[in-house]
Design a protein around this motif. Structure first.
Motif, PDB file in Angstrom:
ATOM      1  N   GLY A 192      -5.494 -23.503  18.668  1.00 20.48           N
ATOM      2  CA  GLY A 192      -5.216 -23.317  20.094  1.00 20.48           C
ATOM      3  C   GLY A 192      -5.675 -24.530  20.875  1.00 20.48           C
ATOM      4  O   GLY A 192      -5.663 -25.646  20.363  1.00 20.48           O
ATOM      5  N   SER A 224      -5.620 -27.407  23.931  1.00 18.14           N
ATOM      6  CA  SER A 224      -4.583 -28.228  24.575  1.00 18.14           C
ATOM      7  C   SER A 224      -3.999 -29.313  23.665  1.00 18.14           C
ATOM      8  O   SER A 224      -2.827 -29.662  23.780  1.00 18.14           O
ATOM      9  CB  SER A 224      -5.182 -28.892  25.820  1.00 18.14           C
ATOM     10  N   THR A 225      -4.795 -29.827  22.744  1.00 15.17           N
ATOM     11  CA  THR A 225      -4.326 -30.970  21.928  1.00 15.17           C
ATOM     12  C   THR A 225      -3.008 -30.716  21.212  1.00 15.17           C
ATOM     13  O   THR A 225      -2.125 -31.568  21.222  1.00 15.17           O
ATOM     14  CB  THR A 225      -5.423 -31.404  20.937  1.00 15.17           C
ATOM     15  N   ASP A 266      -7.344 -18.666  15.473  1.00 17.46           N
ATOM     16  CA  ASP A 266      -8.230 -17.968  16.410  1.00 17.46           C
ATOM     17  C   ASP A 266      -7.458 -17.608  17.665  1.00 17.46           C
ATOM     18  O   ASP A 266      -6.340 -18.087  17.892  1.00 17.46           O
ATOM     19  CB  ASP A 266      -9.465 -18.815  16.746  1.00 17.46           C
ATOM     20  N   ARG A 280      -8.108 -16.252  21.925  1.00 21.11           N
ATOM     21  CA  ARG A 280      -8.939 -15.766  23.017  1.00 21.11           C
ATOM     22  C   ARG A 280      -8.643 -14.279  23.177  1.00 21.11           C
ATOM     23  O   ARG A 280      -7.525 -13.820  22.920  1.00 21.11           O
ATOM     24  CB  ARG A 280      -8.605 -16.510  24.296  1.00 21.11           C
ATOM     25  N   ASN A 312      -3.662 -18.422  23.081  1.00 22.71           N
ATOM     26  CA  ASN A 312      -3.155 -19.397  22.102  1.00 22.71           C
ATOM     27  C   ASN A 312      -1.772 -18.995  21.624  1.00 22.71           C
ATOM     28  O   ASN A 312      -0.888 -19.837  21.410  1.00 22.71           O
ATOM     29  CB  ASN A 312      -4.104 -19.510  20.903  1.00 22.71           C
ATOM     30  N   GLY A 324      -8.283 -27.617  15.625  1.00 24.97           N
ATOM     31  CA  GLY A 324      -8.778 -28.577  16.601  1.00 24.97           C
ATOM     32  C   GLY A 324     -10.297 -28.581  16.494  1.00 24.97           C
ATOM     33  O   GLY A 324     -10.877 -27.869  15.675  1.00 24.97           O
ATOM     34  N   HIS A 373     -17.345 -27.293  17.411  1.00 27.57           N
ATOM     35  CA  HIS A 373     -16.748 -26.005  16.958  1.00 27.57           C
ATOM     36  C   HIS A 373     -15.330 -26.248  16.488  1.00 27.57           C
ATOM     37  O   HIS A 373     -14.664 -27.212  16.861  1.00 27.57           O
ATOM     38  CB  HIS A 373     -16.794 -24.946  18.067  1.00 27.57           C
ATOM     39  N   ALA A 397     -11.706 -23.588  15.407  1.00 29.59           N
ATOM     40  CA  ALA A 397     -11.219 -22.214  15.612  1.00 29.59           C
ATOM     41  C   ALA A 397     -12.103 -21.598  16.704  1.00 29.59           C
ATOM     42  O   ALA A 397     -12.348 -22.250  17.727  1.00 29.59           O
ATOM     43  CB  ALA A 397     -11.218 -21.434  14.306  1.00 29.59           C
ATOM     44  N   LYS A 416     -14.940 -36.312  22.009  1.00 28.62           N
ATOM     45  CA  LYS A 416     -15.156 -35.708  20.683  1.00 28.62           C
ATOM     46  C   LYS A 416     -15.927 -36.656  19.754  1.00 28.62           C
ATOM     47  O   LYS A 416     -16.280 -36.289  18.634  1.00 28.62           O
ATOM     48  CB  LYS A 416     -13.805 -35.360  20.029  1.00 28.62           C
TER      49      LYS A 416
HETATM   50  C1  6PG Z   1      -9.183 -22.646  20.956  1.00 27.50           C
HETATM   51  C2  6PG Z   1      -9.049 -23.502  19.754  1.00 27.50           C
HETATM   52  C3  6PG Z   1     -10.238 -24.401  19.656  1.00 27.50           C
HETATM   53  C4  6PG Z   1      -9.717 -25.772  20.023  1.00 27.50           C
HETATM   54  C5  6PG Z   1     -10.824 -26.711  20.375  1.00 27.50           C
HETATM   55  C6  6PG Z   1     -10.257 -28.034  20.892  1.00 27.50           C
HETATM   56  O1  6PG Z   1      -8.867 -21.454  20.895  1.00 27.50           O
HETATM   57  O2  6PG Z   1      -9.548 -23.234  21.991  1.00 27.50           O
HETATM   58  O3  6PG Z   1      -8.610 -22.963  18.664  1.00 27.50           O
HETATM   59  O4  6PG Z   1     -10.878 -24.431  18.425  1.00 27.50           O
HETATM   60  O5  6PG Z   1      -8.971 -26.278  18.923  1.00 27.50           O
HETATM   61  O6  6PG Z   1     -11.588 -26.097  21.392  1.00 27.50           O
HETATM   62  O7  6PG Z   1      -9.540 -27.759  22.061  1.00 27.50           O
HETATM   63  P1  6PG Z   1      -8.741 -28.948  22.819  1.00 27.50           P
HETATM   64  O8  6PG Z   1      -7.609 -29.309  21.899  1.00 27.50           O
HETATM   65  O9  6PG Z   1      -8.265 -28.296  24.096  1.00 27.50           O
HETATM   66  O10 6PG Z   1      -9.724 -30.075  23.010  1.00 27.50           O
END
Ligand code: 6PG
Length: 240
Positions: free
Chosen positions: A42, A44-45, A69, A71, A81, A141, A147, A149, A198
């Protein structure tokens, strides 16, 4: 485990490489096993990656989409997501509805929904109790706290070793998440990470020794391939 790190010049090069690698792995899974099971990250990336995947001429009936994962919100919530991936990708391709396997968030009880999804995975993969299914591809991500997931630092979810799906905790907010053992059973895990914010966490995660409770992505050591695709801003110190 085979660990491969690639640092791309910028975000668009990172997305381009993430696309080519993801396409390669999806096609290989379909070639070898007749289908591909992929779990999405999930945040933004990955949004531009999902938009690019929507342009691919895949045999959509052979692809099954899950999420690593979620929300704990309805799919039409802006933080979902599932909602992001549907808007960016899945709503634009002819993938059968039954091939999309979102994490449920409607029971008003995250632990119950986690168990429901675990039961769906057991059923789908036809695994015996205690056996861990192997996803073909898991996209991940990483947050600036290390962290991945919804496996957040110093949380109980990091200790869960006898489940496939559990309840994550982000500052008191419940999440559903694949467990470390489930992620580590994958044939191929691909991290897609961008941004200077990061960099510090990446240094901790790539170090020979470190604290996986503080930097959960350290625990992602899949039995298959582990790819880290980084843009220059995130991966700068890894190439010097
Ligand atoms: C989520 C993701 C989480 C995400 C990282 C990076 O539900 O937010 O699965 O693990 O990959 O937080 O988030 P960005 O890509 O927004 O930096």
């Amino acid at each position: 485990m085979e660990k491969l790190i690639e640092v791309l010049s910028d975000k668009s090069a990172l997305i381009e490489r993430s696309l080519s690698l993801t396409v390669e792995k999806i096609e290989a899974a379909i070639e070898q096993r007749g289908r591909c099971t992929i779990a999405l990250s999930g945040g933004s990336t990955p949004k531009p990656l999902y938009e690019a995947l929507a342009q691919q001429p895949f045999p959509w009936d052979k692809i099954h989409v899950f999420w690593g994962d979620e929300r704990y919100v309805p799919p039409d919530h802006p933080d979902s997501n599932q909602g992001m991936a549907r808007r960016a990708w899945l709503d634009h391709v002819s993938i059968p509805a039954e091939n999309i396997h979102p994490m449920p968030t409607a029971a008003a009880d995250p632990a119950l929904d986690a168990q429901t999804h675990e039961n769906e995975l057991i059923q789908f993969f036809q695994v015996a109790p205690g056996q861990i299914p192997a996803f073909d591809v898991i996209l991940l991500g990483m947050g600036d706290d290390g962290h991945t997931a919804s496996l957040f630092p110093q949380t109980q979810a990091l200790k869960v070793s006898d489940r496939l799906v559990t309840v994550g905790n982000k500052d008191g907010e419940p999440r559903l998440t694949f467990t470390i053992p489930l992620i580590n059973q994958a044939q191929c895990v691909i991290f897609v990470v961008a941004g200077e914010n990061k960099r510090q966490a990446l240094a901790q995660i790539m170090a020979d020794i470190g604290d996986a409770q503080a930097y959960p992505s350290r625990s992602i050591q899949p039995q298959g391939e582990l790819w880290w695709l980084l843009d220059g801003a995130a991966g700068k110190q890894l190439t010097t």
